[in-house]
Design a protein around this motif. Structure first.
Motif, short mmCIF file in Angstrom:
data_model
loop_
_atom_site.label_atom_id
_atom_site.label_comp_id
_atom_site.label_asym_id
_atom_site.label_seq_id
_atom_site.Cartn_x
_atom_site.Cartn_y
_atom_site.Cartn_z
N GLY A 153 -0.57 49.12 -40.60
CA GLY A 153 -1.11 47.76 -40.58
C GLY A 153 -0.28 46.84 -39.68
N ARG A 154 1.02 47.00 -39.77
CA ARG A 154 1.92 46.21 -38.91
C ARG A 154 1.71 46.58 -37.44
NH1 ARG A 154 3.98 41.95 -37.32
NH2 ARG A 154 6.15 41.95 -36.68
N ILE A 155 1.51 47.86 -37.16
CA ILE A 155 1.25 48.31 -35.78
C ILE A 155 -0.03 47.67 -35.26
CG2 ILE A 155 0.55 50.31 -34.40
CD1 ILE A 155 2.56 51.97 -36.01
N SER A 156 -1.08 47.64 -36.06
CA SER A 156 -2.34 47.05 -35.59
C SER A 156 -2.19 45.55 -35.33
CB SER A 156 -3.47 47.32 -36.57
OG SER A 156 -3.24 46.68 -37.77
N ASP A 157 -1.35 44.86 -36.15
CA ASP A 157 -1.09 43.43 -35.89
C ASP A 157 -0.35 43.25 -34.57
OD1 ASP A 157 -2.25 42.84 -38.31
OD2 ASP A 157 -0.34 42.59 -39.38
N LEU A 158 0.62 44.12 -34.32
CA LEU A 158 1.40 44.03 -33.08
C LEU A 158 0.55 44.39 -31.86
CD1 LEU A 158 4.76 45.62 -34.27
CD2 LEU A 158 4.36 43.22 -33.71
N MET A 159 -0.35 45.36 -32.04
CA MET A 159 -1.21 45.78 -30.92
C MET A 159 -2.08 44.61 -30.44
SD MET A 159 -0.87 49.01 -29.99
CE MET A 159 -2.36 49.82 -29.52
N ALA A 160 -2.50 43.77 -31.37
CA ALA A 160 -3.34 42.63 -31.01
C ALA A 160 -2.57 41.64 -30.14
CB ALA A 160 -3.85 41.94 -32.26
N LYS A 161 -1.24 41.63 -30.27
CA LYS A 161 -0.42 40.71 -29.50
C LYS A 161 -0.06 41.25 -28.12
CE LYS A 161 1.66 38.75 -33.64
NZ LYS A 161 2.88 38.63 -34.43
N LEU A 162 -0.25 42.55 -27.90
CA LEU A 162 0.08 43.15 -26.61
C LEU A 162 -0.90 42.71 -25.53
CD1 LEU A 162 0.93 46.90 -27.35
CD2 LEU A 162 2.46 45.19 -26.41
N PRO A 167 -3.60 43.21 -22.54
CA PRO A 167 -4.66 44.23 -22.49
C PRO A 167 -4.26 45.52 -21.76
CG PRO A 167 -5.56 42.08 -21.95
CD PRO A 167 -4.09 41.90 -22.09
N GLU A 168 -3.51 45.42 -20.64
CA GLU A 168 -3.15 46.64 -19.90
C GLU A 168 -2.19 47.52 -20.71
OE1 GLU A 168 -0.52 43.26 -18.70
OE2 GLU A 168 -2.68 43.52 -18.64
N GLU A 169 -1.27 46.89 -21.44
CA GLU A 169 -0.33 47.66 -22.28
C GLU A 169 -1.08 48.27 -23.47
OE1 GLU A 169 3.33 47.53 -22.52
OE2 GLU A 169 3.69 46.41 -20.70
N ARG A 170 -2.02 47.52 -24.04
CA ARG A 170 -2.80 48.02 -25.17
C ARG A 170 -3.63 49.23 -24.75
NH1 ARG A 170 -6.63 43.88 -26.93
NH2 ARG A 170 -4.82 42.55 -26.73
N ALA A 171 -4.14 49.20 -23.51
CA ALA A 171 -4.95 50.32 -23.01
C ALA A 171 -4.11 51.60 -22.93
CB ALA A 171 -5.52 49.97 -21.63
N VAL A 172 -2.85 51.45 -22.54
CA VAL A 172 -1.96 52.63 -22.47
C VAL A 172 -1.76 53.21 -23.87
CG1 VAL A 172 0.40 53.38 -21.96
CG2 VAL A 172 -0.78 51.84 -20.38
N TYR A 173 -1.50 52.34 -24.86
CA TYR A 173 -1.33 52.82 -26.22
C TYR A 173 -2.61 53.43 -26.78
CZ TYR A 173 3.42 51.22 -27.08
OH TYR A 173 4.77 51.08 -27.05
N ASP A 174 -3.76 52.82 -26.48
CA ASP A 174 -5.03 53.36 -26.95
C ASP A 174 -5.30 54.74 -26.34
OD1 ASP A 174 -5.55 51.22 -28.57
OD2 ASP A 174 -6.77 50.15 -27.08
N ALA A 175 -4.94 54.92 -25.07
CA ALA A 175 -5.18 56.20 -24.40
C ALA A 175 -4.28 57.30 -24.95
CB ALA A 175 -4.96 56.05 -22.90
N GLU A 214 -2.16 61.50 -29.07
CA GLU A 214 -0.99 62.36 -28.88
C GLU A 214 0.17 62.01 -29.81
OE1 GLU A 214 -0.10 61.81 -24.78
OE2 GLU A 214 -2.10 62.36 -24.15
N THR A 215 0.04 60.94 -30.58
CA THR A 215 1.16 60.49 -31.42
C THR A 215 1.23 61.19 -32.76
OG1 THR A 215 -0.14 58.71 -32.39
CG2 THR A 215 1.12 58.19 -30.39
N GLU A 216 0.23 61.96 -33.09
CA GLU A 216 0.19 62.60 -34.41
C GLU A 216 1.34 63.59 -34.57
OE1 GLU A 216 -1.20 62.87 -38.12
OE2 GLU A 216 -2.16 61.65 -36.59
N SER A 217 2.10 63.45 -35.65
CA SER A 217 3.17 64.38 -35.95
C SER A 217 2.59 65.67 -36.52
CB SER A 217 4.13 63.79 -36.98
OG SER A 217 4.84 62.73 -36.43
N GLY A 218 3.18 66.79 -36.14
CA GLY A 218 2.71 68.07 -36.66
C GLY A 218 3.09 68.27 -38.11
#
Length: 180
Positions: free
Chosen positions: A97-106, A108-116, A120-124
């Motif tokens: 939830g905190r990550i989604s709040d921070l993503m809204a503050k990024l 747009p170009e930085e947010r696109a990188v994180y969205d793309a 790949e961020t899923e831990s095994g």
């Protein structure tokens, strides 16, 4: 046998009750329910075992309790009154939830990188512990093995959720760093 006491034969219903409840109820309760002495119940269980039946009077008392949050049987409850996996799931939801709040503050170009790169961020996850072999085990040993398996699965789940929480916290820290 006491002097003057009448010997009472075992009925089919008594034997079936003993088969169904031996190992599930303590011997004292079995004796009370069957209205027989403890020695009589013990002797009958011995006779049944000698005839090849899986009857044991050893009663397994599980140490597990039910988590009020997830309803699973767990070995340890935290100070919050819930199991470790539930606590980790709540912690993970908070961080996400905190990550989604921070993503809204990024921007747009930085947010696109994180969205793309989000997929790949899923831990095994480590593999789940294998189920125990229950072949040839009596009721008591089977109950012990099943409880050990439930504890192993609880530990496995808590470890993997802990790893996910740490990965999410690291991701949150990286996003906070970009915002500064």
């Amino acid at each position: 046998m006491r002097k003057g006491a009448k010997r009472r034969d075992w009925t089919v219903a008594d034997l079936q009750f003993l088969r169904d409840n031996a190992g599930k109820m303590p011997r004292r309760e079995l004796s009370r329910a069957l209205k027989r002495g403890a020695a009589s119940v013990k002797q009958q269980a011995y006779r049944m075992r000698r005839e090849g039946e899986d009857v044991t009077l050893r009663c397994f008392e599980s140490r597990l309790s039910t988590c009020p949050s997830c309803g699973a049987r767990r070995s340890r409850m935290g100070s919050e009154g819930i199991c470790e996996p539930c606590r980790r799931r709540r912690q993970l939801a908070k961080v996400q939830g905190r990550i989604s709040d921070l993503m809204a503050k990024l921007p747009p170009e930085e947010r696109a990188v994180y969205d793309a790169t989000e997929a790949e961020t899923e831990s095994g996850w480590n593999p789940m512990p294998p189920p125990p072999s229950l072949a040839g085990l009596g009721r008591y040993e089977r109950a012990r093995a099943e409880e050990a398996r439930e504890i192993a699965v609880e530990d496995w789940l808590a470890r993997n959720l802990r790893r996910q929480v740490k990965a999410a916290q690291k991701r949150k820290e990286r996003i906070e760093k970009k915002l500064k």
